[in-house]
Structure formats: structure tokens, C-alpha cells
Design a protein around this motif. Structure first.
Motif, PDB file in Angstrom:
ATOM      1  N   LYS A 175       9.368  12.227  -5.648  1.00 13.47           N
ATOM      2  CA  LYS A 175       9.127  11.345  -6.799  1.00 13.47           C
ATOM      3  C   LYS A 175       9.166   9.903  -6.330  1.00 13.47           C
ATOM      4  CE  LYS A 175      11.144  14.306 -10.340  1.00 13.47           C
ATOM      5  NZ  LYS A 175      12.154  14.397 -11.393  1.00 13.47           N
ATOM      6  N   ILE A 176       8.363   9.073  -6.989  1.00 19.54           N
ATOM      7  CA  ILE A 176       8.374   7.646  -6.668  1.00 19.54           C
ATOM      8  C   ILE A 176       9.725   7.077  -7.057  1.00 19.54           C
ATOM      9  CG2 ILE A 176       7.333   5.391  -7.174  1.00 19.54           C
ATOM     10  CD1 ILE A 176       5.525   7.300  -5.562  1.00 19.54           C
ATOM     11  N   ARG A 177      10.397   6.491  -6.095  1.00 20.75           N
ATOM     12  CA  ARG A 177      11.682   5.843  -6.372  1.00 20.75           C
ATOM     13  C   ARG A 177      11.421   4.468  -6.960  1.00 20.75           C
ATOM     14  NH1 ARG A 177      16.354   4.425  -2.159  1.00 20.75           N
ATOM     15  NH2 ARG A 177      17.816   3.587  -3.664  1.00 20.75           N
ATOM     16  N   TRP A 178      10.534   3.722  -6.306  1.00 16.95           N
ATOM     17  CA  TRP A 178      10.016   2.467  -6.842  1.00 16.95           C
ATOM     18  C   TRP A 178       8.790   2.079  -6.050  1.00 16.95           C
ATOM     19  CZ3 TRP A 178       9.617  -1.913  -3.805  1.00 16.95           C
ATOM     20  CH2 TRP A 178      10.417  -1.986  -2.668  1.00 16.95           C
ATOM     21  N   TYR A 179       7.916   1.316  -6.700  1.00 15.34           N
ATOM     22  CA  TYR A 179       6.712   0.822  -6.028  1.00 15.34           C
ATOM     23  C   TYR A 179       6.374  -0.537  -6.607  1.00 15.34           C
ATOM     24  CZ  TYR A 179       2.131   0.353  -4.019  1.00 15.34           C
ATOM     25  OH  TYR A 179       1.065  -0.124  -3.303  1.00 15.34           O
ATOM     26  N   ASP A 180       6.137  -1.511  -5.738  1.00 15.72           N
ATOM     27  CA  ASP A 180       5.785  -2.871  -6.152  1.00 15.72           C
ATOM     28  C   ASP A 180       4.385  -3.182  -5.636  1.00 15.72           C
ATOM     29  OD1 ASP A 180       5.456  -5.649  -6.449  1.00 15.72           O
ATOM     30  OD2 ASP A 180       7.607  -6.008  -6.223  1.00 15.72           O
ATOM     31  N   ALA A 181       3.424  -3.259  -6.534  1.00 18.17           N
ATOM     32  CA  ALA A 181       2.035  -3.514  -6.150  1.00 18.17           C
ATOM     33  C   ALA A 181       1.878  -4.893  -5.513  1.00 18.17           C
ATOM     34  CB  ALA A 181       1.122  -3.381  -7.366  1.00 18.17           C
ATOM     35  N   ASN A 182       2.662  -5.872  -5.946  1.00 19.26           N
ATOM     36  CA  ASN A 182       2.568  -7.223  -5.370  1.00 19.26           C
ATOM     37  C   ASN A 182       3.023  -7.241  -3.906  1.00 19.26           C
ATOM     38  OD1 ASN A 182       1.614  -8.367  -7.767  1.00 19.26           O
ATOM     39  ND2 ASN A 182       3.684  -8.704  -8.517  1.00 19.26           N
ATOM     40  N   LYS A 183       4.060  -6.489  -3.604  1.00 20.79           N
ATOM     41  CA  LYS A 183       4.551  -6.421  -2.225  1.00 20.79           C
ATOM     42  C   LYS A 183       3.708  -5.469  -1.384  1.00 20.79           C
ATOM     43  CE  LYS A 183       9.349  -7.508  -3.290  1.00 20.79           C
ATOM     44  NZ  LYS A 183      10.736  -7.050  -3.235  1.00 20.79           N
ATOM     45  N   GLY A 184       3.066  -4.503  -2.049  1.00 17.09           N
ATOM     46  CA  GLY A 184       2.208  -3.568  -1.327  1.00 17.09           C
ATOM     47  C   GLY A 184       2.945  -2.396  -0.704  1.00 17.09           C
ATOM     48  N   TYR A 185       4.127  -2.088  -1.211  1.00 15.26           N
ATOM     49  CA  TYR A 185       4.852  -0.935  -0.703  1.00 15.26           C
ATOM     50  C   TYR A 185       5.905  -0.475  -1.706  1.00 15.26           C
ATOM     51  CZ  TYR A 185       8.727  -4.053   0.560  1.00 15.26           C
ATOM     52  OH  TYR A 185       9.754  -4.945   0.526  1.00 15.26           O
ATOM     53  N   GLY A 186       6.488   0.651  -1.403  1.00 14.97           N
ATOM     54  CA  GLY A 186       7.561   1.211  -2.212  1.00 14.97           C
ATOM     55  C   GLY A 186       8.213   2.346  -1.460  1.00 14.97           C
ATOM     56  N   PHE A 187       8.930   3.203  -2.181  1.00 11.41           N
ATOM     57  CA  PHE A 187       9.608   4.325  -1.549  1.00 11.41           C
ATOM     58  C   PHE A 187       9.494   5.571  -2.413  1.00 11.41           C
ATOM     59  CE2 PHE A 187      11.506   0.773   0.618  1.00 11.41           C
ATOM     60  CZ  PHE A 187      11.630   1.241   1.916  1.00 11.41           C
ATOM     61  N   ILE A 188       9.407   6.699  -1.733  1.00 12.74           N
ATOM     62  CA  ILE A 188       9.402   8.008  -2.364  1.00 12.74           C
ATOM     63  C   ILE A 188      10.746   8.643  -2.065  1.00 12.74           C
ATOM     64  CG2 ILE A 188       8.367  10.314  -2.354  1.00 12.74           C
ATOM     65  CD1 ILE A 188       5.807   8.962  -1.213  1.00 12.74           C
ATOM     66  N   GLU A 189      11.338   9.299  -3.054  1.00 15.91           N
ATOM     67  CA  GLU A 189      12.548  10.080  -2.810  1.00 15.91           C
ATOM     68  C   GLU A 189      12.090  11.520  -2.615  1.00 15.91           C
ATOM     69  OE1 GLU A 189      16.781  11.280  -4.893  1.00 15.91           O
ATOM     70  OE2 GLU A 189      15.604   9.642  -5.725  1.00 15.91           O
ATOM     71  N   ASN A 190      12.283  12.046  -1.396  1.00 14.45           N
ATOM     72  CA  ASN A 190      11.804  13.403  -1.127  1.00 14.45           C
ATOM     73  C   ASN A 190      12.754  14.443  -1.717  1.00 14.45           C
ATOM     74  OD1 ASN A 190      13.925  13.691   0.707  1.00 14.45           O
ATOM     75  ND2 ASN A 190      12.639  13.470   2.507  1.00 14.45           N
ATOM     76  N   GLU A 191      12.406  15.707  -1.572  1.00 10.44           N
ATOM     77  CA  GLU A 191      13.190  16.797  -2.178  1.00 10.44           C
ATOM     78  C   GLU A 191      14.623  16.859  -1.662  1.00 10.44           C
ATOM     79  OE1 GLU A 191      10.467  19.901  -1.166  1.00 10.44           O
ATOM     80  OE2 GLU A 191       9.530  19.845  -3.144  1.00 10.44           O
ATOM     81  N   GLU A 192      14.853  16.357  -0.450  1.00 12.54           N
ATOM     82  CA  GLU A 192      16.203  16.342   0.113  1.00 12.54           C
ATOM     83  C   GLU A 192      16.988  15.102  -0.311  1.00 12.54           C
ATOM     84  OE1 GLU A 192      13.497  16.719   2.589  1.00 12.54           O
ATOM     85  OE2 GLU A 192      13.556  18.818   1.977  1.00 12.54           O
ATOM     86  N   GLY A 193      16.365  14.218  -1.081  1.00 15.04           N
ATOM     87  CA  GLY A 193      17.029  13.005  -1.546  1.00 15.04           C
ATOM     88  C   GLY A 193      16.939  11.842  -0.585  1.00 15.04           C
ATOM     89  N   LYS A 194      16.127  11.977   0.474  1.00 20.91           N
ATOM     90  CA  LYS A 194      15.979  10.892   1.445  1.00 20.91           C
ATOM     91  C   LYS A 194      14.749  10.056   1.100  1.00 20.91           C
ATOM     92  CE  LYS A 194      18.279  13.455   5.039  1.00 20.91           C
ATOM     93  NZ  LYS A 194      18.193  14.104   6.331  1.00 20.91           N
ATOM     94  N   ASP A 195      14.790   8.785   1.482  1.00 20.48           N
ATOM     95  CA  ASP A 195      13.688   7.872   1.194  1.00 20.48           C
ATOM     96  C   ASP A 195      12.596   7.957   2.246  1.00 20.48           C
ATOM     97  OD1 ASP A 195      14.857   6.945  -1.096  1.00 20.48           O
ATOM     98  OD2 ASP A 195      15.678   5.132  -0.190  1.00 20.48           O
ATOM     99  N   VAL A 196      11.354   7.872   1.776  1.00 18.51           N
ATOM    100  CA  VAL A 196      10.180   7.829   2.635  1.00 18.51           C
ATOM    101  C   VAL A 196       9.412   6.565   2.259  1.00 18.51           C
ATOM    102  CG1 VAL A 196       8.039   8.994   3.294  1.00 18.51           C
ATOM    103  CG2 VAL A 196      10.072  10.348   2.759  1.00 18.51           C
ATOM    104  N   PHE A 197       9.113   5.732   3.250  1.00 20.83           N
ATOM    105  CA  PHE A 197       8.384   4.493   3.026  1.00 20.83           C
ATOM    106  C   PHE A 197       6.973   4.796   2.529  1.00 20.83           C
ATOM    107  CE2 PHE A 197       5.670   1.003   4.678  1.00 20.83           C
ATOM    108  CZ  PHE A 197       6.239  -0.045   3.993  1.00 20.83           C
ATOM    109  N   LEU A 198       6.509   4.047   1.525  1.00 24.48           N
ATOM    110  CA  LEU A 198       5.178   4.253   0.954  1.00 24.48           C
ATOM    111  C   LEU A 198       4.378   2.951   1.009  1.00 24.48           C
ATOM    112  CD1 LEU A 198       3.058   5.865  -0.640  1.00 24.48           C
ATOM    113  CD2 LEU A 198       4.289   5.228  -2.725  1.00 24.48           C
TER     114      LEU A 198
END
Length: 129
Positions: free
Chosen positions: A5-28
Motif C-alpha cells: 500500500k502507498i504509505r505516502w507520495y508527494d507529486a511535487n517531490k517526485g517520490y514516495g514510499f510503499i509499505e510492503n506486505e512485511e511492513g517494510k518501506d520501498v522507495f517509489l
């Protein structure tokens, strides 16, 4: 293909993070978004490929599975209730308009009340799908 699931995403900054099924963050990064998608809401379910980036796992080839529901849309008034609110607001605006025609702005308290009501009604109409 991993999902999360998307943890947060900022279109102005051009990136965000996904929280994977294990609860770890993946750079987006923005370049991983599908064509035509410019922003993502927190909680949107996604599938993606993972590569090792400079600072850890990075998502690529993102696919949107299910959009997060709009909290504003879910909590806005029913159309019948909104009709009554709009009609009352029209009466208040008409009173303010009559005063303005006589070269008098509403009192500070009335102006604040009217501005607050206008913003609230506008927020109920401006629901992003």
C-alpha cells in the motif's frame, strides 16, 4: 510480483514510499508510476517490481490494483441535506449582497461566518475521484 500500500507520495517531490506486505518501506520514484498517473493517495493498493537502489529497495513497473477510498467523498452530506445547506447559504449571500449594494461590508463576525460556510460548502463540492 510484490504488493503493498502507498504509505505516502508527494507529486511535487517526485517520490514516495510503499509499505510492503512485511511492513517494510520501498522507495517509489515518479518514473515508476504507470502512464497517465501523476499522484497516488495514501492506502492505494499496488503491485510492483523491486530493484536494489542506492539506498535500498526501489519500486519499478508499478500497477495500481485498487484506489484508496476518498474520505471526503465518503463523509459528505446527502444530496437532500446539501440542497438545504446551499439554499440557506444563498439567503446569507443575498443579505450580504444587499448590504454591499448600500456600500457596507458585513460585520467582521458575519464575514468570518460566511467565509467559513463558503469554504465548507466548496469542500463538499470539490471531491476528487
Amino acid at each position: 510480483m510484490p504488493s503493498g500500500k502507498i504509505r505516502w507520495y508527494d507529486a511535487n517531490k517526485g517520490y514516495g514510499f510503499i509499505e510492503n506486505e512485511e511492513g517494510k518501506d520501498v522507495f517509489l520514484p515518479a518514473m515508476a508510476l504507470p502512464a497517465g498517473v501523476t499522484t497516488l493517495r495514501k492506502g492505494t493498493k499496488v503491485e510492483y517490481s523491486v530493484i536494489d537502489g542506492r539506498k535500498g529497495p526501489q519500486a519499478m513497473g508499478l500497477e495500481v490494483i485498487a484506489s484508496a477510498p476518498s474520505l471526503v467523498k465518503a463523509t459528505r452530506p446527502k444530496p437532500d441535506d446539501m440542497a438545504a445547506i446551499v439554499e440557506d447559504l444563498i439567503k446569507l449571500l443575498d443579505t450580504a449582497g444587499n448590504g454591499l449594494r448600500r456600500h457596507h461590508y458585513p460585520s467582521a463576525a458575519d464575514s468570518r461566518k460566511l467565509a467559513t460556510l463558503l469554504r465548507a460548502v466548496a469542500d463538499n463540492f470539490d471531491v476528487q475521484e
